[in-house]
Design an enzyme around this catalytic site. Structure first.
Site, PDB file in Angstrom:
ATOM      1  N   SER A   7       0.844  -1.200   0.000  1.00 41.56           N
ATOM      2  CA  SER A   7       0.000   0.000   0.000  1.00 41.56           C
ATOM      3  C   SER A   7       0.873   1.242   0.000  1.00 41.56           C
ATOM      4  CB  SER A   7      -0.912   0.016   1.228  1.00 41.56           C
ATOM      5  OG  SER A   7      -1.465   1.312   1.367  1.00 41.56           O
ATOM      6  N   HIS A  32      -0.897  -1.215  -4.335  1.00 34.40           N
ATOM      7  CA  HIS A  32      -2.209  -0.962  -3.727  1.00 34.40           C
ATOM      8  C   HIS A  32      -2.373   0.544  -3.558  1.00 34.40           C
ATOM      9  CE1 HIS A  32      -5.724  -2.255  -1.353  1.00 34.40           C
ATOM     10  NE2 HIS A  32      -5.431  -1.262  -0.519  1.00 34.40           N
ATOM     11  N   ASP A  34      -4.705   3.431  -2.315  1.00 32.15           N
ATOM     12  CA  ASP A  34      -5.812   3.716  -1.394  1.00 32.15           C
ATOM     13  C   ASP A  34      -6.395   5.103  -1.625  1.00 32.15           C
ATOM     14  OD1 ASP A  34      -6.062   1.433   0.426  1.00 32.15           O
ATOM     15  OD2 ASP A  34      -4.014   1.923   1.042  1.00 32.15           O
ATOM     16  N   MET A  36      -9.165   7.857  -0.633  1.00 34.41           N
ATOM     17  CA  MET A  36     -10.059   8.228   0.477  1.00 34.41           C
ATOM     18  C   MET A  36     -10.643   9.610   0.216  1.00 34.41           C
ATOM     19  SD  MET A  36      -7.676   7.061   3.647  1.00 34.41           S
ATOM     20  CE  MET A  36      -6.882   5.461   3.674  1.00 34.41           C
ATOM     21  N   HIS A  66      -8.068   0.753  -4.465  1.00 32.04           N
ATOM     22  CA  HIS A  66      -9.017   0.516  -3.372  1.00 32.04           C
ATOM     23  C   HIS A  66      -9.757   1.819  -3.092  1.00 32.04           C
ATOM     24  CE1 HIS A  66      -9.480  -0.572   1.207  1.00 32.04           C
ATOM     25  NE2 HIS A  66     -10.638  -0.508   0.582  1.00 32.04           N
ATOM     26  N   MET A  68     -12.119   3.959  -1.145  1.00 25.06           N
ATOM     27  CA  MET A  68     -12.841   4.151   0.123  1.00 25.06           C
ATOM     28  C   MET A  68     -13.584   5.470  -0.010  1.00 25.06           C
ATOM     29  SD  MET A  68      -9.785   2.806   2.560  1.00 25.06           S
ATOM     30  CE  MET A  68      -8.604   3.039   1.247  1.00 25.06           C
ATOM     31  N   MET A 137     -11.383  -6.302   5.022  1.00 25.37           N
ATOM     32  CA  MET A 137     -10.648  -5.297   5.805  1.00 25.37           C
ATOM     33  C   MET A 137     -10.379  -5.851   7.205  1.00 25.37           C
ATOM     34  SD  MET A 137     -10.023  -2.742   3.880  1.00 25.37           S
ATOM     35  CE  MET A 137      -9.217  -1.788   5.173  1.00 25.37           C
ATOM     36  N   ASP A 175      -6.446  -6.610   4.094  1.00 24.33           N
ATOM     37  CA  ASP A 175      -5.860  -5.266   4.129  1.00 24.33           C
ATOM     38  C   ASP A 175      -5.991  -4.666   5.527  1.00 24.33           C
ATOM     39  OD1 ASP A 175      -5.040  -2.667   3.602  1.00 24.33           O
ATOM     40  OD2 ASP A 175      -6.695  -2.186   2.241  1.00 24.33           O
TER      41      ASP A 175
HETATM   42  C1  DX5 Z   1      -6.483   1.438   5.292  1.00 22.39           C
HETATM   43  C2  DX5 Z   1      -5.973   1.126   3.911  1.00 22.39           C
HETATM   44  C3  DX5 Z   1      -4.813   0.224   3.915  1.00 22.39           C
HETATM   45  C4  DX5 Z   1      -3.595   0.745   4.646  1.00 22.39           C
HETATM   46  C5  DX5 Z   1      -2.874  -0.450   5.182  1.00 22.39           C
HETATM   47  O1  DX5 Z   1      -7.665   2.109   5.183  1.00 22.39           O
HETATM   48  O2  DX5 Z   1      -6.971   0.527   3.116  1.00 22.39           O
HETATM   49  O3  DX5 Z   1      -4.466  -0.224   2.599  1.00 22.39           O
HETATM   50  O4  DX5 Z   1      -2.728   1.498   3.856  1.00 22.39           O
HETATM   51  O5  DX5 Z   1      -1.838  -0.011   5.976  1.00 22.39           O
HETATM   52  P1  DX5 Z   1      -1.128  -0.962   7.018  1.00 22.39           P
HETATM   53  O6  DX5 Z   1      -0.577  -2.127   6.246  1.00 22.39           O
HETATM   54  O7  DX5 Z   1      -0.073  -0.090   7.607  1.00 22.39           O
HETATM   55  O8  DX5 Z   1      -2.161  -1.399   8.006  1.00 22.39           O
HETATM   56 ZN    ZN Z   2      -6.390  -0.442   1.183  1.00 20.68          ZN
END
Ligand code: DX5
Ligand code: ZN
Length: 224
Positions: A7, A32, A34, A36, A66, A68, A137, A175
């Site tokens: 990620s 990955h 992310d 948001m 991903h 969110m 998750m 994840d």
């Molecule tokens: C959290 C993200 C993850 C995050 C994981 O909302 O979806 O992908 O970056 O980070 P770690 O591996 O540090 O938990």
């Molecule tokens: Zn993620």
């Protein structure tokens, strides 16, 4: 073979291209990404222009996006155009899951569906035959560096069993809080794709962290 999707949320954004190249060279299978929106989750990360830049710099990479975000349907086309290979959205988002899956496929990408820790994994079953990935998750989405929630293991087991019963071979991705200790547990429960942010980019040697995490499925856990 276990796959690894580091990620980039935990990467140094001032050196993002270099950080991505390093983990890909070290055997990471995907990146990955992310996204948001500050609404679906209480944090804002990055979006379409960052993916477009990365894709331009590293066109061969597999981009595991991903989302969110509350309204994935509005952004599928833009992320696909920017270079997404696979787009995962949340069952808890405000759009109709079937419509989002159709839009992802129509845009030429693979489709993934994710559930937050509080959502029973059985809720993805009606869509399972149309998905290339299910993401469990193991933390509340929103931030990297949180502690792994072991309840995710039961969900992975249920999902693995259901996929086998249907003869479906898809990515079972986990994840949140995945590190050298929790990766073997996830793999034991059926995960075949690990996301790791802080365990990779927070490590002193991210390349070595990739090698170790990818070996997590082998007997005895992570090997040098
Ligand atoms: C959290 C993200 C993850 C995050 C994981 O909302 O979806 O992908 O970056 O980070 P770690 O591996 O540090 O938990
Ligand atoms: Zn993620």
């Amino acid at each position: 073979m276990i796959k690894l999707s580091p990620s980039i949320l935990s990467a140094d954004f001032a050196n993002l291209g270099r950080a991505c190249r390093q983990v890909l060279d070290a055997g990471a299978d995907m990146l990955h990404f992310d996204v948001m929106d500050g609404h679906f989750v209480p944090n804002i990360s990055f979006g379409v222009p960052v993916l477009a830049s990365l894709h331009k710099a590293l066109p061969q990479a597999f981009y595991d996006v991903h989302l969110m975000i509350s309204h994935p349907l509005d952004y599928i086309g833009a992320f696909a155009k920017a270079g997404a290979t696979l787009i995962t959205f949340h069952l808890e988002s405000e759009d109709d899951p079937g419509a989002v899956i159709d839009a992802i496929h129509a845009a030429g990408c693979q489709a993934g569906l994710s559930v937050k820790p509080g959502t029973p994994v059985e809720e993805v079953f009606p869509y399972l035959d149309r998905l290339e990935l299910v993401l469990v998750m193991s933390v509340e989405p929103g931030f990297g560096g949180q502690k792994f929630m072991p309840q995710a293991l039961d969900k992975l087991k249920v999902l693995d069993r259901e996929c086998k019963a249907r003869g479906r071979e898809i990515y079972l991705e986990v994840d949140g809080g995945v590190d050298m200790n929790t990766a073997p547990l996830c793999i034991g429960a059926g995960a075949n794709l690990l996301v790791a942010g802080s365990a990779v980019f927070g490590a002193e040697d991210p390349a070595r962290a990739c090698t170790l995490l990818k070996s997590a499925g082998q007997e005895g856990g992570c090997h040098a």
